[in-house]
Design a protein around this motif. Structure first.
Motif, mmCIF file in Angstrom:
data_model
loop_
_atom_site.group_PDB
_atom_site.id
_atom_site.type_symbol
_atom_site.label_atom_id
_atom_site.label_comp_id
_atom_site.label_asym_id
_atom_site.label_seq_id
_atom_site.Cartn_x
_atom_site.Cartn_y
_atom_site.Cartn_z
ATOM 1 N N LYS A 75 0.896 -1.151 0.183
ATOM 2 C CA LYS A 75 0.046 -0.006 0.105
ATOM 3 C C LYS A 75 0.889 1.102 0.007
ATOM 4 O O LYS A 75 2.027 1.262 0.514
ATOM 5 N N THR A 76 0.332 2.229 -0.539
ATOM 6 C CA THR A 76 1.011 3.585 -0.371
ATOM 7 C C THR A 76 -0.051 4.457 0.388
ATOM 8 O O THR A 76 -1.124 4.491 -0.023
ATOM 9 N N PHE A 77 0.551 5.096 1.144
ATOM 10 C CA PHE A 77 -0.310 5.933 2.169
ATOM 11 C C PHE A 77 0.111 7.467 2.032
ATOM 12 O O PHE A 77 1.084 7.671 2.106
ATOM 13 N N ARG A 78 -1.180 8.179 2.206
ATOM 14 C CA ARG A 78 -0.757 9.763 2.306
ATOM 15 C C ARG A 78 -1.024 9.853 4.059
ATOM 16 O O ARG A 78 -1.961 9.800 4.436
ATOM 17 N N CYS A 79 0.263 10.671 4.464
ATOM 18 C CA CYS A 79 0.007 11.173 5.706
ATOM 19 C C CYS A 79 -0.535 12.401 6.146
ATOM 20 O O CYS A 79 -0.719 13.193 5.223
ATOM 21 N N LYS A 80 -0.622 12.821 7.023
ATOM 22 C CA LYS A 80 -1.186 14.388 7.505
ATOM 23 C C LYS A 80 -0.360 15.234 6.977
ATOM 24 O O LYS A 80 -0.810 16.266 6.806
ATOM 25 N N ASP A 81 1.041 15.249 6.707
ATOM 26 C CA ASP A 81 2.002 16.145 6.356
ATOM 27 C C ASP A 81 1.952 16.307 4.927
ATOM 28 O O ASP A 81 2.749 16.791 4.559
ATOM 29 N N GLY A 123 13.450 4.280 16.531
ATOM 30 C CA GLY A 123 12.172 5.025 16.789
ATOM 31 C C GLY A 123 11.131 4.790 15.725
ATOM 32 O O GLY A 123 10.352 5.492 15.814
ATOM 33 N N TRP A 124 11.413 3.731 14.956
ATOM 34 C CA TRP A 124 10.273 3.257 14.186
ATOM 35 C C TRP A 124 9.127 2.501 15.134
ATOM 36 O O TRP A 124 9.296 1.569 15.764
ATOM 37 N N LYS A 125 7.881 2.975 14.789
ATOM 38 C CA LYS A 125 6.807 2.127 15.053
ATOM 39 C C LYS A 125 5.532 2.335 14.424
ATOM 40 O O LYS A 125 5.242 3.732 13.867
ATOM 41 N N LEU A 126 4.901 1.410 13.888
ATOM 42 C CA LEU A 126 3.650 1.389 13.024
ATOM 43 C C LEU A 126 2.444 0.574 13.744
ATOM 44 O O LEU A 126 2.658 -0.596 14.249
ATOM 45 N N THR A 127 1.446 1.246 13.738
ATOM 46 C CA THR A 127 0.061 0.423 14.405
ATOM 47 C C THR A 127 -0.888 0.678 13.163
ATOM 48 O O THR A 127 -0.783 1.569 12.416
ATOM 49 N N GLY A 128 -1.954 -0.280 13.298
ATOM 50 C CA GLY A 128 -2.884 -0.073 12.089
ATOM 51 C C GLY A 128 -3.089 -1.026 11.219
ATOM 52 O O GLY A 128 -2.786 -2.371 11.580
ATOM 53 N N ASP A 129 -3.859 -1.026 10.113
ATOM 54 C CA ASP A 129 -4.164 -2.032 9.080
ATOM 55 C C ASP A 129 -3.571 -1.367 7.711
ATOM 56 O O ASP A 129 -3.350 -0.569 7.500
ATOM 57 N N THR A 130 -4.330 -2.149 6.643
ATOM 58 C CA THR A 130 -3.849 -2.001 5.301
ATOM 59 C C THR A 130 -4.826 -0.619 4.870
ATOM 60 O O THR A 130 -4.490 -0.266 3.888
ATOM 61 N N GLN A 137 8.092 8.012 12.846
ATOM 62 C CA GLN A 137 9.104 8.029 12.090
ATOM 63 C C GLN A 137 10.534 8.647 12.968
ATOM 64 O O GLN A 137 10.383 9.594 13.547
ATOM 65 N N PRO A 138 11.674 8.307 12.961
ATOM 66 C CA PRO A 138 12.672 9.117 13.444
ATOM 67 C C PRO A 138 12.842 10.467 12.799
ATOM 68 O O PRO A 138 13.007 10.799 11.659
ATOM 69 N N GLY A 139 12.737 11.388 13.751
ATOM 70 C CA GLY A 139 12.905 12.812 13.089
ATOM 71 C C GLY A 139 11.571 13.570 12.932
ATOM 72 O O GLY A 139 11.582 14.618 12.480
ATOM 73 N N LYS A 140 10.434 12.758 12.642
ATOM 74 C CA LYS A 140 9.068 13.219 12.126
ATOM 75 C C LYS A 140 8.172 13.251 13.127
ATOM 76 O O LYS A 140 7.152 13.683 13.083
ATOM 77 N N GLY A 141 8.272 12.476 14.375
ATOM 78 C CA GLY A 141 7.349 12.150 15.165
ATOM 79 C C GLY A 141 6.270 11.115 14.760
ATOM 80 O O GLY A 141 6.276 10.420 13.758
ATOM 81 N N SER A 142 5.131 11.459 15.438
ATOM 82 C CA SER A 142 3.809 10.372 15.068
ATOM 83 C C SER A 142 2.576 11.048 14.171
ATOM 84 O O SER A 142 2.527 12.116 14.446
ATOM 85 N N GLN A 143 2.343 10.325 13.217
ATOM 86 C CA GLN A 143 1.447 11.010 12.365
ATOM 87 C C GLN A 143 0.459 9.921 11.875
ATOM 88 O O GLN A 143 0.752 8.701 11.695
ATOM 89 N N THR A 144 -0.776 10.137 11.591
ATOM 90 C CA THR A 144 -1.667 9.205 10.828
ATOM 91 C C THR A 144 -1.683 9.093 9.302
ATOM 92 O O THR A 144 -1.379 10.352 8.770
ATOM 93 N N CYS A 145 -1.914 8.083 8.590
ATOM 94 C CA CYS A 145 -1.973 8.115 7.127
ATOM 95 C C CYS A 145 -2.862 7.192 6.928
ATOM 96 O O CYS A 145 -3.417 6.142 7.404
ATOM 97 N N LYS A 146 -3.520 7.335 5.490
ATOM 98 C CA LYS A 146 -4.657 6.458 5.024
ATOM 99 C C LYS A 146 -3.972 6.029 3.550
ATOM 100 O O LYS A 146 -3.616 7.064 2.957
ATOM 101 N N SER A 147 -4.696 5.124 3.087
ATOM 102 C CA SER A 147 -4.310 4.665 1.854
ATOM 103 C C SER A 147 -5.404 4.993 0.797
ATOM 104 O O SER A 147 -6.260 5.723 1.091
#
Length: 147
Positions: A75-81, A123-130, A137-147
């Motif tokens: 999947k390709t996700f578009r994030c809030k930023d 510092g990588w961490k991912l939660t969620g589904d497809t 992400q390191p240096g970016k903090g936490s953000q939500t993304c959707k496909s």
């Protein structure tokens, strides 16, 4: 003409005699052939190992091997930023590949059990589904993304 007639009768008599002898021997030969096929296999097959496996004992003591998981979705996700993140999900939900750019080297995130957050060093961490993910992400903090 009599000499030729006698010759023909003698020849046909010899032929008949040979045929009769063959017909008498045919059942005997067939019976011998059938009997010779009985019990033609040895009790135990004889196997001679002239090239034993040097790792046979080591391989016998190995545990079970777990195959790598198969790909579940890419999947390709578009994030809030407004950035793009490329994620490859694997069966079992214990591993994902994350790339910040399409041609970048993927970062492998893993979890010990299904349902736990997928993490990697740095510092990588991912939660969620497809459909929706939350990515740290390191240096970016936490953000939500959707496909």
């Amino acid at each position: 003409m009599k000499p030729f007639a006698a010759l023909t009768e003698a020849a046909s008599g010899v032929w008949r005699h040979d045929v009769m002898k063959s017909l008498i021997l045919l059942p005997a030969a067939t019976a011998l052939l059938v009997l010779s096929a009985c019990n033609s296999k040895p009790e135990k097959p004889e196997v001679i190992d002239i090239n034993p496996d040097p790792m046979a004992a080591e391989l016998a003591n190995k545990g079970t091997i777990e195959l790598p998981p198969s790909i579940k979705a890419e999947k390709t996700f578009r994030c809030k930023d407004n950035s793009l993140v490329y994620v490859t999900f694997f069966q079992g939900n214990k591993q994902v590949f994350v790339k910040a750019k399409k041609d970048a080297t993927p970062t492998v995130l893993k979890a010990a059990k299904d349902g736990e957050p997928l993490v990697a060093e740095g510092g990588w961490k991912l939660t969620g589904d497809t459909a929706h993910i939350t990515l740290d992400q390191p240096g970016k903090g936490s953000q939500t993304c959707k496909s």
